[in-house]
Design a protein around this motif. Sequence first.
Motif, PDB file in Angstrom:
ATOM      1  N   SER A  19      -4.535 -31.613 -36.271  1.00 37.44           N
ATOM      2  CA  SER A  19      -5.304 -32.317 -35.246  1.00 37.44           C
ATOM      3  C   SER A  19      -5.219 -33.833 -35.407  1.00 37.44           C
ATOM      4  O   SER A  19      -5.012 -34.337 -36.512  1.00 37.44           O
ATOM      5  N   PRO A  20      -5.399 -34.566 -34.305  1.00 37.76           N
ATOM      6  CA  PRO A  20      -5.395 -36.029 -34.408  1.00 37.76           C
ATOM      7  C   PRO A  20      -6.657 -36.585 -35.052  1.00 37.76           C
ATOM      8  O   PRO A  20      -6.632 -37.663 -35.638  1.00 37.76           O
ATOM      9  N   ILE A  21      -7.763 -35.864 -34.943  1.00 37.48           N
ATOM     10  CA  ILE A  21      -9.050 -36.318 -35.468  1.00 37.48           C
ATOM     11  C   ILE A  21      -9.491 -35.366 -36.585  1.00 37.48           C
ATOM     12  O   ILE A  21      -9.387 -34.146 -36.459  1.00 37.48           O
ATOM     13  N   ASP A  22      -9.979 -35.942 -37.693  1.00 35.85           N
ATOM     14  CA  ASP A  22     -10.493 -35.144 -38.823  1.00 35.85           C
ATOM     15  C   ASP A  22      -9.450 -34.171 -39.371  1.00 35.85           C
ATOM     16  O   ASP A  22      -9.776 -33.051 -39.782  1.00 35.85           O
ATOM     17  N   SER A  23      -8.203 -34.607 -39.411  1.00 31.83           N
ATOM     18  CA  SER A  23      -7.137 -33.734 -39.909  1.00 31.83           C
ATOM     19  C   SER A  23      -7.270 -33.449 -41.401  1.00 31.83           C
ATOM     20  O   SER A  23      -6.678 -32.492 -41.906  1.00 31.83           O
ATOM     21  N   TYR A  24      -8.057 -34.261 -42.101  1.00 34.30           N
ATOM     22  CA  TYR A  24      -8.244 -34.099 -43.538  1.00 34.30           C
ATOM     23  C   TYR A  24      -9.338 -33.075 -43.873  1.00 34.30           C
ATOM     24  O   TYR A  24      -9.542 -32.726 -45.035  1.00 34.30           O
ATOM     25  N   VAL A  25     -10.039 -32.571 -42.843  1.00 37.03           N
ATOM     26  CA  VAL A  25     -11.172 -31.677 -43.059  1.00 37.03           C
ATOM     27  C   VAL A  25     -10.674 -30.244 -43.262  1.00 37.03           C
ATOM     28  O   VAL A  25      -9.791 -29.765 -42.547  1.00 37.03           O
TER      29      VAL A  25
END
Length: 401
Positions: free
Chosen positions: A331-337
């Motif tokens: 994902s472009p957002i919160d890919s580290y989650v």
Amino acid sequence: MTFIEKCESKLLEKFKRIDEVAYFNQVKVLNAFNKYKIATRHFNGTTGYGYDDEGRDCLGKLYASVFGAESGIVSPHMLSGTHALTVALFGLLRPGDLMLCITGMPYDTLRGVIYGENNGSLKDFGIEFDYCNLAEGDFDFTAIREKLNKKVKIVYIQRSRGYELRDALSCKQIEDACRFVRELGFTGCIFVDNCYGEFVEKTEPSECGADLIVGSLIKNAGGGLAPTGGYICGKEEYIELIGKRLTAPSIGLEVGSYAGSYQYFYQGLFLAPHTVAQALKSSLLIGQAMSELGYKNFPSIEKMPYDITRAIQFDSADKMIDFIREVQYASPIDSYVTCEPWAMPGYDDNIIMSAGTFVSGSSIELSADGPVKPPYIVYFQGGLTYEHGKYALERILNKIK
């Protein structure tokens, strides 16, 4: 040729059909914009009571025109699809009325609205509920005939699968059901939860016999740009009653301000046919790939989809969770989650949900979720661009293969 390229080569005819539908619906939307002479002044927000809010009023007319309905409400104050459905149901039903759902039990978040105990549900207000299950993915007309009686004021249809293992319903199936209940003498409201189905076909349920359609703007209809909101479109007499529930019985749709700009609501609707086409192509590609690897898909890859969601069955919780996590990592957002199952409000089981989205919870953006219980089904949806869906598939394949 790579595995993904082989999958794409098998989908060329289906992709062509999706493009044809997108073009048809794009023209439909543009004609509505031209009809109502949409201008930059319609983007301006208002404050306070919001009397003569052109942006608000014209949005309702625009959606009604696109969906072939008499009237419409489009409001950023409806916070989700469930909220929009709730406003509409409470606007139309009265104590002693009966709501009959002819597509089985509704989606999890609506169940508390219908029969929750002491939470302000329809049941708390003396409104009754009954349902008929589908029969092998289609309407059970024998059961409908047995259940339909004079107390029924709303015949309710859920177009999408929710968390059930079934295909979404086509507008042709909905049209057949509408015709059937009218032939039985039903004179009340045929009400369709249209979430995930907008712009998938050339017609909408409101053009096929439904009196009312309801949906969320952070799904198909908002085109990935609308930051919040819901819509309700249908017969004018029903829209007026619902408007009195949205605001107050003495006021109705005369008021309702929104201080922010309406631009993204208008622009999102303009983009929606194209965005839905991107999501459908992503769904088909992932469905084709997972089918080739032996994973059961709903809908079958042999069929054209009737909404933007896809159900994929796994043989273990670990594989299910790995799939959903890879969607998050792509994902472009919160890919580290790293996603974890949790007791999400409104659901009956622990849910794991990937949603690395620009608009929080937006399911027209690439996302996946599901209850962590047998038979371990992932419900995959969205994709603002086909390329994003393809990249997510690459990651998923590297993980599960």
